[in-house]
Scaffold this motif. Sequence first.
Motif, PDB file in Angstrom:
ATOM      1  N   LEU B  52      40.365 -33.459   5.835  1.00  0.00           N
ATOM      2  CA  LEU B  52      40.155 -32.265   6.879  1.00  0.00           C
ATOM      3  C   LEU B  52      40.484 -30.963   5.891  1.00  0.00           C
ATOM      4  O   LEU B  52      41.312 -31.072   4.711  1.00  0.00           O
ATOM      5  CB  LEU B  52      41.516 -32.289   7.458  1.00  0.00           C
ATOM      6  CG  LEU B  52      41.309 -33.106   8.981  1.00  0.00           C
ATOM      7  CD1 LEU B  52      42.713 -32.986   9.791  1.00  0.00           C
ATOM      8  CD2 LEU B  52      40.168 -33.056   9.644  1.00  0.00           C
ATOM      9  N   PHE B  53      39.910 -29.890   6.297  1.00  0.00           N
ATOM     10  CA  PHE B  53      40.227 -28.449   5.662  1.00  0.00           C
ATOM     11  C   PHE B  53      41.207 -27.983   6.089  1.00  0.00           C
ATOM     12  O   PHE B  53      41.355 -27.906   7.589  1.00  0.00           O
ATOM     13  CB  PHE B  53      38.900 -27.677   6.049  1.00  0.00           C
ATOM     14  CG  PHE B  53      37.969 -27.953   5.030  1.00  0.00           C
ATOM     15  CD1 PHE B  53      38.129 -27.766   3.324  1.00  0.00           C
ATOM     16  CD2 PHE B  53      36.459 -28.103   5.374  1.00  0.00           C
ATOM     17  CE1 PHE B  53      36.948 -28.075   2.745  1.00  0.00           C
ATOM     18  CE2 PHE B  53      35.502 -28.245   4.637  1.00  0.00           C
ATOM     19  CZ  PHE B  53      35.728 -28.347   3.090  1.00  0.00           C
ATOM     20  N   ALA B  54      42.370 -27.431   5.559  1.00  0.00           N
ATOM     21  CA  ALA B  54      43.366 -26.497   6.110  1.00  0.00           C
ATOM     22  C   ALA B  54      42.771 -25.356   6.777  1.00  0.00           C
ATOM     23  O   ALA B  54      41.734 -24.729   6.047  1.00  0.00           O
ATOM     24  CB  ALA B  54      44.282 -26.381   5.111  1.00  0.00           C
ATOM     25  N   ASP B  55      43.342 -24.729   7.515  1.00  0.00           N
ATOM     26  CA  ASP B  55      42.803 -23.207   7.893  1.00  0.00           C
ATOM     27  C   ASP B  55      43.338 -22.059   6.875  1.00  0.00           C
ATOM     28  O   ASP B  55      42.679 -21.284   6.623  1.00  0.00           O
ATOM     29  CB  ASP B  55      43.358 -22.968   9.180  1.00  0.00           C
ATOM     30  CG  ASP B  55      42.915 -23.856  10.435  1.00  0.00           C
ATOM     31  OD1 ASP B  55      41.929 -24.547  10.296  1.00  0.00           O
ATOM     32  OD2 ASP B  55      43.660 -23.814  11.437  1.00  0.00           O
ATOM     33  N   LYS B  56      44.497 -22.430   6.422  1.00  0.00           N
ATOM     34  CA  LYS B  56      45.034 -21.620   5.510  1.00  0.00           C
ATOM     35  C   LYS B  56      46.086 -22.165   4.250  1.00  0.00           C
ATOM     36  O   LYS B  56      46.174 -23.402   4.675  1.00  0.00           O
ATOM     37  CB  LYS B  56      46.119 -20.665   6.230  1.00  0.00           C
ATOM     38  CG  LYS B  56      46.315 -19.407   6.076  1.00  0.00           C
ATOM     39  CD  LYS B  56      46.995 -18.381   7.103  1.00  0.00           C
ATOM     40  CE  LYS B  56      48.305 -18.805   7.498  1.00  0.00           C
ATOM     41  NZ  LYS B  56      49.331 -18.717   6.781  1.00  0.00           N
ATOM     42  N   GLY B  57      46.266 -21.613   3.341  1.00  0.00           N
ATOM     43  CA  GLY B  57      47.085 -21.932   2.408  1.00  0.00           C
ATOM     44  C   GLY B  57      46.213 -23.208   1.444  1.00  0.00           C
ATOM     45  O   GLY B  57      45.039 -23.183   1.577  1.00  0.00           O
ATOM     46  N   GLU B  58      46.935 -23.475   0.192  1.00  0.00           N
ATOM     47  CA  GLU B  58      46.160 -24.316  -0.487  1.00  0.00           C
ATOM     48  C   GLU B  58      47.169 -25.519  -1.050  1.00  0.00           C
ATOM     49  O   GLU B  58      48.455 -25.760  -0.864  1.00  0.00           O
ATOM     50  CB  GLU B  58      45.833 -23.465  -2.008  1.00  0.00           C
ATOM     51  CG  GLU B  58      47.078 -22.870  -2.463  1.00  0.00           C
ATOM     52  CD  GLU B  58      46.698 -21.862  -3.578  1.00  0.00           C
ATOM     53  OE1 GLU B  58      47.374 -21.813  -4.583  1.00  0.00           O
ATOM     54  OE2 GLU B  58      45.414 -20.925  -3.305  1.00  0.00           O
ATOM     55  N   ALA B  59      46.522 -26.646  -1.476  1.00  0.00           N
ATOM     56  CA  ALA B  59      47.183 -27.886  -1.833  1.00  0.00           C
ATOM     57  C   ALA B  59      46.712 -28.352  -3.092  1.00  0.00           C
ATOM     58  O   ALA B  59      45.266 -28.625  -3.439  1.00  0.00           O
ATOM     59  CB  ALA B  59      47.151 -28.819  -0.532  1.00  0.00           C
ATOM     60  N   ILE B  60      47.291 -28.910  -3.952  1.00  0.00           N
ATOM     61  CA  ILE B  60      47.103 -29.614  -5.358  1.00  0.00           C
ATOM     62  C   ILE B  60      47.529 -31.053  -5.051  1.00  0.00           C
ATOM     63  O   ILE B  60      48.713 -31.329  -4.890  1.00  0.00           O
ATOM     64  CB  ILE B  60      47.764 -28.759  -6.477  1.00  0.00           C
ATOM     65  CG1 ILE B  60      47.468 -27.484  -6.454  1.00  0.00           C
ATOM     66  CG2 ILE B  60      47.017 -29.523  -7.960  1.00  0.00           C
ATOM     67  CD1 ILE B  60      46.218 -26.899  -6.730  1.00  0.00           C
ATOM     68  N   VAL B  61      46.619 -31.906  -5.521  1.00  0.00           N
ATOM     69  CA  VAL B  61      46.840 -33.462  -5.555  1.00  0.00           C
ATOM     70  C   VAL B  61      46.460 -33.893  -6.897  1.00  0.00           C
ATOM     71  O   VAL B  61      45.431 -33.902  -7.072  1.00  0.00           O
ATOM     72  CB  VAL B  61      46.274 -34.152  -4.313  1.00  0.00           C
ATOM     73  CG1 VAL B  61      46.746 -35.653  -4.628  1.00  0.00           C
ATOM     74  CG2 VAL B  61      46.918 -33.731  -3.116  1.00  0.00           C
ATOM     75  N   ALA B  62      47.638 -34.313  -7.658  1.00  0.00           N
ATOM     76  CA  ALA B  62      47.247 -34.860  -9.006  1.00  0.00           C
ATOM     77  C   ALA B  62      46.474 -33.848  -9.879  1.00  0.00           C
ATOM     78  O   ALA B  62      45.518 -34.358 -10.589  1.00  0.00           O
ATOM     79  CB  ALA B  62      46.500 -36.380  -8.943  1.00  0.00           C
ATOM     80  N   ASN B  63      47.005 -32.897  -9.684  1.00  0.00           N
ATOM     81  CA  ASN B  63      46.439 -31.737 -10.599  1.00  0.00           C
ATOM     82  C   ASN B  63      44.657 -31.371 -10.192  1.00  0.00           C
ATOM     83  O   ASN B  63      44.223 -30.528 -10.968  1.00  0.00           O
ATOM     84  CB  ASN B  63      46.271 -31.889 -11.823  1.00  0.00           C
ATOM     85  CG  ASN B  63      47.584 -32.021 -12.577  1.00  0.00           C
ATOM     86  OD1 ASN B  63      48.650 -31.354 -12.101  1.00  0.00           O
ATOM     87  ND2 ASN B  63      47.783 -33.023 -13.592  1.00  0.00           N
ATOM     88  N   TYR B  64      44.393 -31.777  -8.955  1.00  0.00           N
ATOM     89  CA  TYR B  64      43.208 -31.292  -8.471  1.00  0.00           C
ATOM     90  C   TYR B  64      43.188 -30.634  -7.224  1.00  0.00           C
ATOM     91  O   TYR B  64      44.054 -30.884  -6.272  1.00  0.00           O
ATOM     92  CB  TYR B  64      42.161 -32.380  -8.172  1.00  0.00           C
ATOM     93  CG  TYR B  64      41.939 -33.319  -9.359  1.00  0.00           C
ATOM     94  CD1 TYR B  64      41.112 -33.078 -10.427  1.00  0.00           C
ATOM     95  CD2 TYR B  64      42.720 -34.780  -9.619  1.00  0.00           C
ATOM     96  CE1 TYR B  64      40.898 -33.608 -11.554  1.00  0.00           C
ATOM     97  CE2 TYR B  64      42.390 -35.389 -10.810  1.00  0.00           C
ATOM     98  CZ  TYR B  64      41.291 -34.965 -11.718  1.00  0.00           C
ATOM     99  OH  TYR B  64      40.984 -35.581 -12.801  1.00  0.00           O
ATOM    100  N   ASP B  65      42.437 -29.783  -6.924  1.00  0.00           N
ATOM    101  CA  ASP B  65      42.412 -28.852  -5.594  1.00  0.00           C
ATOM    102  C   ASP B  65      41.970 -29.583  -4.808  1.00  0.00           C
ATOM    103  O   ASP B  65      40.644 -30.349  -4.845  1.00  0.00           O
ATOM    104  CB  ASP B  65      41.589 -27.612  -6.003  1.00  0.00           C
ATOM    105  CG  ASP B  65      41.833 -26.548  -4.851  1.00  0.00           C
ATOM    106  OD1 ASP B  65      42.722 -25.786  -4.573  1.00  0.00           O
ATOM    107  OD2 ASP B  65      41.124 -26.629  -3.790  1.00  0.00           O
ATOM    108  N   VAL B  66      42.524 -29.457  -3.264  1.00  0.00           N
ATOM    109  CA  VAL B  66      41.903 -30.393  -2.444  1.00  0.00           C
ATOM    110  C   VAL B  66      40.546 -29.998  -1.895  1.00  0.00           C
ATOM    111  O   VAL B  66      39.866 -30.683  -1.124  1.00  0.00           O
ATOM    112  CB  VAL B  66      42.661 -30.562  -1.166  1.00  0.00           C
ATOM    113  CG1 VAL B  66      43.983 -31.435  -1.591  1.00  0.00           C
ATOM    114  CG2 VAL B  66      43.219 -29.140  -0.519  1.00  0.00           C
ATOM    115  N   ILE B  67      40.202 -28.890  -2.100  1.00  0.00           N
ATOM    116  CA  ILE B  67      38.756 -28.358  -1.566  1.00  0.00           C
ATOM    117  C   ILE B  67      37.770 -28.446  -2.760  1.00  0.00           C
ATOM    118  O   ILE B  67      36.716 -29.014  -2.419  1.00  0.00           O
ATOM    119  CB  ILE B  67      38.880 -27.125  -1.076  1.00  0.00           C
ATOM    120  CG1 ILE B  67      39.707 -26.947   0.362  1.00  0.00           C
ATOM    121  CG2 ILE B  67      37.553 -26.234  -0.725  1.00  0.00           C
ATOM    122  CD1 ILE B  67      40.530 -25.665   0.550  1.00  0.00           C
TER     123      ILE B  67
END
Lengths: 368, 300
Positions: B52-67
């Motif tokens: 899913l895309f978040a409406d707002k904000g950012e997230a990093i998983v295992a040093n990769y950007d989720v988008i």
Amino acid sequence: MKRFVGFIKKEFYHIFRDRRSLFILFGMPIAQIMLFGFAITNEINNVDIAILDHSKDVTTQEIINKIASSKYFSIKQLIQNEAEIEAVFKKGKVKAVLIFEKDFSKNLTKENNATIQIITDATDPNTANTISNYTNSILQKYQQEINKNIKIPYQIIPKTRMVYNPELKSVFMFVPGVMTIILMLVSAMMTSISITREKELGTMEILLVSPLKPFQVIVGKVVPYIFLSVINAIVIVLLSIFIFKMPVQGSLFLLGIESILFIITSLSLGILISTVSATQQTAMMISLMGLMLPTILLSGFIFPISSMPLPLQVISNIIPAKWFIIILKGIMLKGVGLTFIWKETLILAGMTLFFIVLSIKKYKIRLE
Amino acid sequence: MSISVHNISKTFKDVTAVNNISFDVKEGELFGLIGPDGAGKTTIFRILTTLLFADKGEAIVANYDVIKDYKSIRNHVGYMPGKFSLYQDLTVEENLEFFATIFGTTIEKNYDLIKDIYVQIEPFKTRRAGKLSGGMKQKLALCCALIHKPKVLFLDEPTTGVDPVSRKEFWEMLKRLQKKGITILVSTPYMDEAALCDRIALIQDGKILEIDTPQEIVKHYPKKIYNVKTDNMYKLIECLKSYEHHYSVYPFGEFVHYTDKRDDFNPNELHRFLEEMDAVNIIIQPTETTIEDTFMELAK
């Protein structure tokens, strides 16, 4: 590539472990071909008729014999007066009544003119029409026989010749239609269901969170069904050749290639359906309503396109099945080669490309 | 940091599922998202697993950007959705083999990682996954999520619908996996499981109430809790709620957890009060604060 092969292997497990889909895949084509070939037919055979013979002379007896000996009619009843006509029709015993006028033989020899009245039960207009045509042709034959030695000046005798299907066997007309419908149904419905099943069971979620690319998933879903549909097509062609003695005039190779093209068209439609539906139920409804009905009604399978109202004629152009039926009839019945059906082939190929591009664009790499 | 989430929000039509959430998960940590159904846990998982895309904000998983780097993330995380999502008509072995193949690996290559878990379901390897018991299904699903040696493992309510013994086993397995260096984000509605995590985030209505170690979180509880029990549970709750000094009254297993408004609360007073209300077999004893108590307090 290994991932892809693994995916296809999994698809085959699904198909062969689900008895219902196996039944649809292989039971339905055979059942449908048999149904259309034997049960649903425009031909008449052994139609029951009644005869009211007011003159009972040599000539009428001869004509009655001729009719009785043809395989089209069997004389069920000899009735004695007009009042009975209504009664036999109402009982549904007979489909037609032949009435010979009084002094039939005398009128024929003396006045060169005798009348037979054919009354048919037109609740089924097609059968009624066919009965009257067949009776007419028997009578005409008889007329020619008795007129053999007498020269009638200036007579126009129309000689009709039916080409490509000289015996007017309706099964010849149905085979291309049934083949089209089955390939459409198996390919489009089964793929759309198998993709939506992954959505419904939640396995799509895991497939998405895996390195599999969208086209790998789509093509992986499609390959097993191409394989199975080709088997289906072969079964149908074999059935029609060996059971219904249908000649395939054209090249079998071309027939195979065109069938594969149409199978891919249907599969791409199936994928498109699966991208817009969330459940197996929806996918099935869309395939049945959105594909089957137009395919049966508007493809020229049952109702000739030329006798449809103009708007429907226009709409029929976007039905892939229409083009495939033209191709099939061309190859199977007329024995034409690619030079005569390249236009239809091109249209089908174009449609396929369009559907594939559209479904890859619509395929969601996320859940939304 | 293995996972870092900054000000993530997600709204579905007019429901705010996730509301401005931020948290970090360290490498090799077992981090729990604790909250009731509908708190937004699954949505957080889906955002982090690039579904899913978040409406707002950012997230990093295992040093990769989720988008931006969603493709890389899909190679390096293991995900076990809340709903059992394996192929029911494939056998245990076929499921595992399939997931190994699509991640470009083999069972043999990473067998050491799943060995502890797989030996338990190996006797049933020719059985179809749909015919397994709840606990075994979860073990198989965990094997499938682990088969490609993920850096980060996402487990969405892995123990829901699983019997207590299997639940315990399942958590022991998680602890072992953690030792092998895998970062684990797990969600659960069971508060007793929260204590088994390194750190937890308490979530309700899409908001994080508190993030800390389970030990610290219970320390934040302001009151002393008493276990109260009589013959009639239902009447006891009614009585306690009518008691003028009560602060909170929650049923908790065979007891009622009771806290008092006063700092100098004397249990004997409550005993007398309950006697006046015709209660029999009264037991009142101090007890340890649990995460559930903290959650109820924070969620007020």
